[in-house]
Design a protein around this motif. Structure first.
Motif, PDB file in Angstrom:
ATOM      1  N   ALA A  54     -18.945  49.469  50.694  1.00  9.20           N
ATOM      2  CA  ALA A  54     -19.984  50.282  50.049  1.00  9.20           C
ATOM      3  C   ALA A  54     -21.063  50.647  51.058  1.00  9.20           C
ATOM      4  CB  ALA A  54     -20.597  49.523  48.876  1.00  9.20           C
ATOM      5  N   GLU A  55     -21.422  49.678  51.908  1.00 14.64           N
ATOM      6  CA  GLU A  55     -22.453  49.949  52.917  1.00 14.64           C
ATOM      7  C   GLU A  55     -21.969  50.999  53.915  1.00 14.64           C
ATOM      8  OE1 GLU A  55     -24.609  45.563  52.910  1.00 14.64           O
ATOM      9  OE2 GLU A  55     -23.047  46.041  54.373  1.00 14.64           O
ATOM     10  N   GLN A  56     -20.694  50.878  54.284  1.00 19.51           N
ATOM     11  CA  GLN A  56     -20.152  51.857  55.235  1.00 19.51           C
ATOM     12  C   GLN A  56     -20.182  53.256  54.648  1.00 19.51           C
ATOM     13  OE1 GLN A  56     -16.227  50.411  56.112  1.00 19.51           O
ATOM     14  NE2 GLN A  56     -17.025  48.422  56.755  1.00 19.51           N
ATOM     15  N   THR A  89     -26.454  70.084  44.270  1.00 14.18           N
ATOM     16  CA  THR A  89     -27.723  69.534  44.714  1.00 14.18           C
ATOM     17  C   THR A  89     -27.949  69.708  46.202  1.00 14.18           C
ATOM     18  OG1 THR A  89     -26.737  67.413  45.196  1.00 14.18           O
ATOM     19  CG2 THR A  89     -27.543  67.747  42.959  1.00 14.18           C
ATOM     20  N   GLY A  90     -26.889  70.000  46.939  1.00 15.23           N
ATOM     21  CA  GLY A  90     -27.034  70.058  48.379  1.00 15.23           C
ATOM     22  C   GLY A  90     -27.106  68.671  48.994  1.00 15.23           C
ATOM     23  N   LEU A  91     -26.992  67.628  48.167  1.00 14.82           N
ATOM     24  CA  LEU A  91     -27.034  66.259  48.684  1.00 14.82           C
ATOM     25  C   LEU A  91     -25.644  65.655  48.615  1.00 14.82           C
ATOM     26  CD1 LEU A  91     -30.214  65.045  46.803  1.00 14.82           C
ATOM     27  CD2 LEU A  91     -30.034  65.606  49.228  1.00 14.82           C
ATOM     28  N   VAL A  92     -25.418  64.660  49.416  1.00 15.44           N
ATOM     29  CA  VAL A  92     -24.153  63.953  49.317  1.00 15.44           C
ATOM     30  C   VAL A  92     -24.263  62.987  48.149  1.00 15.44           C
ATOM     31  CG1 VAL A  92     -22.574  62.404  50.460  1.00 15.44           C
ATOM     32  CG2 VAL A  92     -23.747  64.185  51.750  1.00 15.44           C
ATOM     33  N   ASP A  93     -23.387  63.152  47.224  1.00 15.95           N
ATOM     34  CA  ASP A  93     -23.448  62.378  45.991  1.00 15.95           C
ATOM     35  C   ASP A  93     -22.364  61.316  46.038  1.00 15.95           C
ATOM     36  OD1 ASP A  93     -23.154  61.639  43.190  1.00 15.95           O
ATOM     37  OD2 ASP A  93     -24.448  63.369  42.792  1.00 15.95           O
ATOM     38  N   ASN A  94     -22.634  60.202  45.411  1.00 15.49           N
ATOM     39  CA  ASN A  94     -21.607  59.159  45.377  1.00 15.49           C
ATOM     40  C   ASN A  94     -20.471  59.520  44.436  1.00 15.49           C
ATOM     41  OD1 ASN A  94     -22.784  57.512  47.206  1.00 15.49           O
ATOM     42  ND2 ASN A  94     -23.851  56.240  45.713  1.00 15.49           N
ATOM     43  N   ASP A  95     -20.768  60.418  43.502  1.00 11.25           N
ATOM     44  CA  ASP A  95     -19.799  60.694  42.443  1.00 11.25           C
ATOM     45  C   ASP A  95     -18.471  61.222  42.951  1.00 11.25           C
ATOM     46  OD1 ASP A  95     -19.057  60.736  39.745  1.00 11.25           O
ATOM     47  OD2 ASP A  95     -19.351  62.913  39.732  1.00 11.25           O
ATOM     48  N   PRO A  96     -18.461  62.226  43.848  1.00 13.01           N
ATOM     49  CA  PRO A  96     -17.154  62.779  44.210  1.00 13.01           C
ATOM     50  C   PRO A  96     -16.409  61.970  45.263  1.00 13.01           C
ATOM     51  CG  PRO A  96     -18.894  64.036  45.270  1.00 13.01           C
ATOM     52  CD  PRO A  96     -19.549  62.943  44.485  1.00 13.01           C
ATOM     53  N   ILE A  97     -16.862  60.790  45.553  1.00 11.15           N
ATOM     54  CA  ILE A  97     -16.143  60.001  46.552  1.00 11.15           C
ATOM     55  C   ILE A  97     -14.760  59.643  46.038  1.00 11.15           C
ATOM     56  CG2 ILE A  97     -16.084  57.780  47.738  1.00 11.15           C
ATOM     57  CD1 ILE A  97     -19.068  57.899  47.914  1.00 11.15           C
ATOM     58  N   ASP A  98     -13.817  59.851  46.897  1.00  8.84           N
ATOM     59  CA  ASP A  98     -12.425  59.619  46.502  1.00  8.84           C
ATOM     60  C   ASP A  98     -11.852  58.644  47.521  1.00  8.84           C
ATOM     61  OD1 ASP A  98      -9.673  61.838  47.314  1.00  8.84           O
ATOM     62  OD2 ASP A  98      -9.647  59.853  46.392  1.00  8.84           O
ATOM     63  N   VAL A  99     -11.686  57.425  47.099  1.00  2.00           N
ATOM     64  CA  VAL A  99     -11.240  56.385  48.026  1.00  2.00           C
ATOM     65  C   VAL A  99      -9.824  55.959  47.649  1.00  2.00           C
ATOM     66  CG1 VAL A  99     -11.715  54.107  48.962  1.00  2.00           C
ATOM     67  CG2 VAL A  99     -13.606  55.584  48.258  1.00  2.00           C
ATOM     68  N   ASP A 100      -8.947  56.065  48.611  1.00  3.04           N
ATOM     69  CA  ASP A 100      -7.604  55.509  48.385  1.00  3.04           C
ATOM     70  C   ASP A 100      -7.686  54.021  48.655  1.00  3.04           C
ATOM     71  OD1 ASP A 100      -6.343  57.985  47.939  1.00  3.04           O
ATOM     72  OD2 ASP A 100      -6.412  58.366  50.090  1.00  3.04           O
ATOM     73  N   SER A 101      -7.541  53.233  47.642  1.00  2.00           N
ATOM     74  CA  SER A 101      -7.703  51.800  47.859  1.00  2.00           C
ATOM     75  C   SER A 101      -6.792  51.031  46.918  1.00  2.00           C
ATOM     76  CB  SER A 101      -9.153  51.394  47.611  1.00  2.00           C
ATOM     77  OG  SER A 101      -9.278  50.007  47.724  1.00  2.00           O
ATOM     78  N   ARG A 102      -5.978  50.189  47.493  1.00  2.16           N
ATOM     79  CA  ARG A 102      -5.111  49.373  46.655  1.00  2.16           C
ATOM     80  C   ARG A 102      -5.295  47.888  46.970  1.00  2.16           C
ATOM     81  NH1 ARG A 102       0.687  51.138  47.548  1.00  2.16           N
ATOM     82  NH2 ARG A 102      -0.075  51.821  49.553  1.00  2.16           N
ATOM     83  N   GLY A 103      -5.969  47.616  48.049  1.00  2.91           N
ATOM     84  CA  GLY A 103      -6.043  46.227  48.495  1.00  2.91           C
ATOM     85  C   GLY A 103      -7.229  45.488  47.911  1.00  2.91           C
ATOM     86  N   ASP A 104      -7.298  44.208  48.165  1.00  2.84           N
ATOM     87  CA  ASP A 104      -8.433  43.386  47.770  1.00  2.84           C
ATOM     88  C   ASP A 104      -9.559  43.577  48.777  1.00  2.84           C
ATOM     89  OD1 ASP A 104      -6.071  40.859  46.871  1.00  2.84           O
ATOM     90  OD2 ASP A 104      -7.069  42.377  45.611  1.00  2.84           O
ATOM     91  N   HIS A 105     -10.719  43.083  48.436  1.00  2.00           N
ATOM     92  CA  HIS A 105     -11.873  43.058  49.334  1.00  2.00           C
ATOM     93  C   HIS A 105     -12.203  44.454  49.861  1.00  2.00           C
ATOM     94  CE1 HIS A 105     -10.887  38.879  49.045  1.00  2.00           C
ATOM     95  NE2 HIS A 105      -9.774  39.035  49.737  1.00  2.00           N
ATOM     96  N   GLY A 106     -11.914  45.471  49.053  1.00  3.23           N
ATOM     97  CA  GLY A 106     -12.302  46.826  49.430  1.00  3.23           C
ATOM     98  C   GLY A 106     -11.567  47.370  50.635  1.00  3.23           C
ATOM     99  N   GLU A 107     -10.446  46.784  50.985  1.00  2.00           N
ATOM    100  CA  GLU A 107      -9.719  47.300  52.141  1.00  2.00           C
ATOM    101  C   GLU A 107      -9.073  48.643  51.804  1.00  2.00           C
ATOM    102  OE1 GLU A 107      -7.816  43.593  54.383  1.00  2.00           O
ATOM    103  OE2 GLU A 107      -6.646  45.437  54.488  1.00  2.00           O
ATOM    104  N   LEU A 108      -9.203  49.539  52.719  1.00  3.01           N
ATOM    105  CA  LEU A 108      -8.574  50.835  52.516  1.00  3.01           C
ATOM    106  C   LEU A 108      -7.150  50.792  53.042  1.00  3.01           C
ATOM    107  CD1 LEU A 108     -11.462  53.137  53.734  1.00  3.01           C
ATOM    108  CD2 LEU A 108     -10.878  52.509  51.400  1.00  3.01           C
TER     109      LEU A 108
END
Lengths: 194, 190
Positions: A54-56, A89-108
């Motif tokens: 999330a921080e990244q 909004t011209g801002l980067v929004d968290n909403d459209p983030i599309d993360v391919d993730s299947r692993g534990d601990h947030g690993e991509l």
């Protein structure tokens, strides 16, 4: 010279300016191109061990907010993320983030087996579906294309650059109308992998 | 003799662009055809601009009028040496016999049959036919790209317009060079 010519010419110049920016170098936007990931750039965005996913993403979003980049697509050995600028909004929004993730601990995880691929613009320019002297589009939905095949063109003033298929596949959809001014990394076509 | 395997080109012919062992050209980009960027049409027909030549006034007023008002067909007897045109025959006021004199690409000669010949890039250095006009240097590329069988029209122009047209062509070339350099530079850094 018509309006589009003038506009795309000035866009070409601003693109050059952007190539100079460290941020643009660090944030690789153009995933399917061979130059998309160079070691030096990969180093710049290597996640710090103590950072959570999330921080990244938050940090990447902040970088992105300071640029005019519309799409950030990041591929690493661990996986892939795409960040899309919120057009409203011209801002980067968290909403459209599309993360391919299947692993534990947030690993991509890698998503090489994803059935569709985007053909994206390798430059700013006016997107053309056909050569200016030809009436027929270079490709239409349903067409089979081979890797490297020219599926469209980008016009920057008098210059015509090819838009090439990143893989063998079938054209599903053309995402941008003929003549539209597009940015670096704008998705132009959807393909299904063969 | 000459041509491709002794004949004119036909569809499906494959030409070798370079001799073996040469470094491949830096390709992967193109240009918007200049005919679209710098269009020149008269009543929807491809046009070229013409400066009147020394013997222009020797032709009948009617011939000079139709020279600029009519369409001219580019005949199959056209090549880099010269374009032979077909149209309403141009008639001199009186028969003309000229001594051979120097000519350059663009010169429009009118032989006895009244059908004009435009000297092209491989023009002969001299000729004796009367000259009705000269296609300006800035428009020779338009002729060069006009296919055999197509039609063209002539637009009378002036010296200062001809010089301005040359500047316009050069500006287009400079802009193409600038964009190509920029693109090569961006590609080299990518």
């Amino acid at each position: 010279m018509n309006m589009i010519d003038t506009k795309s010419k000035s866009m070409a110049e601003s693109d050059t300016a952007r190539l100079d920016a460290t941020q643009a170098d660090a944030l690789q936007v153009d995933a399917p191109q061979p130059h998309a990931m160079q070691p030096r750039h990969a180093m710049a965005i290597e996640p710090q061990p103590e950072q959570t996913l999330a921080e990244q993403i938050s940090e990447l979003s902040q970088w992105l907010a300071e640029t005019d980049i519309g799409l950030l697509e990041l591929r690493t050995a661990k996986g892939r993320i795409r960040l899309l600028r919120n057009a409203g909004t011209g801002l980067v929004d968290n909403d459209p983030i599309d993360v391919d993730s299947r692993g534990d601990h947030g690993e991509l995880l890698a998503s090489e087996d994803e059935p569709t691929a985007h053909v994206v613009a390798s430059s700013v320019g006016a997107f053309l579906r056909n050569h200016p002297l030809c009436d027929a589009p270079l490709t239409s939905p349903g067409d089979q294309v081979a890797v490297g095949q020219i599926v469209g063109l980008l016009r920057i003033g008098a210059l015509l650059l090819p838009v090439e298929a990143p893989c063998d596949g079938t054209v599903v959809d053309c995402l941008v109308a003929d003549g539209t001014a597009v940015g670096y990394g704008t998705p132009l076509f959807t393909l299904t992998h063969d | 003799f000459g041509g491709f395997e002794g004949r004119a080109l036909k569809q499906g012919d494959v030409l070798r662009a370079m001799s073996a062992g040469t470094v491949p050209l830096d390709v992967g980009r193109g240009l918007v055809p200049p005919a679209l960027t710098l269009p020149l049409l008269a009543n929807g027909t491809q046009a070229v601009r013409v400066l009147p030549a020394a013997e222009a006034s020797y032709f009948t007023d009617e011939s000079v009028r139709s020279f600029y008002a009519d369409e001219w067909k580019i005949t199959a007897q056209s090549d880099r040496y010269g374009f032979r045109l077909a149209g309403e025959a141009l008639v001199p006021n009186r028969p003309m016999e000229l001594a051979s004199h120097g000519i350059v690409p663009g010169v429009i000669q009118v032989p006895h049959n009244g059908q004009p010949i435009i000297q092209m890039r491989d023009a002969q250095p001299s000729g004796g036919y009367p000259k009705i006009g000269s296609v300006i240097e800035a428009d020779l590329w338009r002729l060069g790209q006009a296919p055999v069988g197509s039609r063209i029209r002539f637009i009378e122009t002036t010296w200062s317009e001809a010089v301005a047209a040359l500047d316009e062509t050069q500006a287009w070339l400079d802009e193409c060079q600038r964009l190509l350099d920029l693109q090569r530079w961006a590609k080299a850094r990518a």
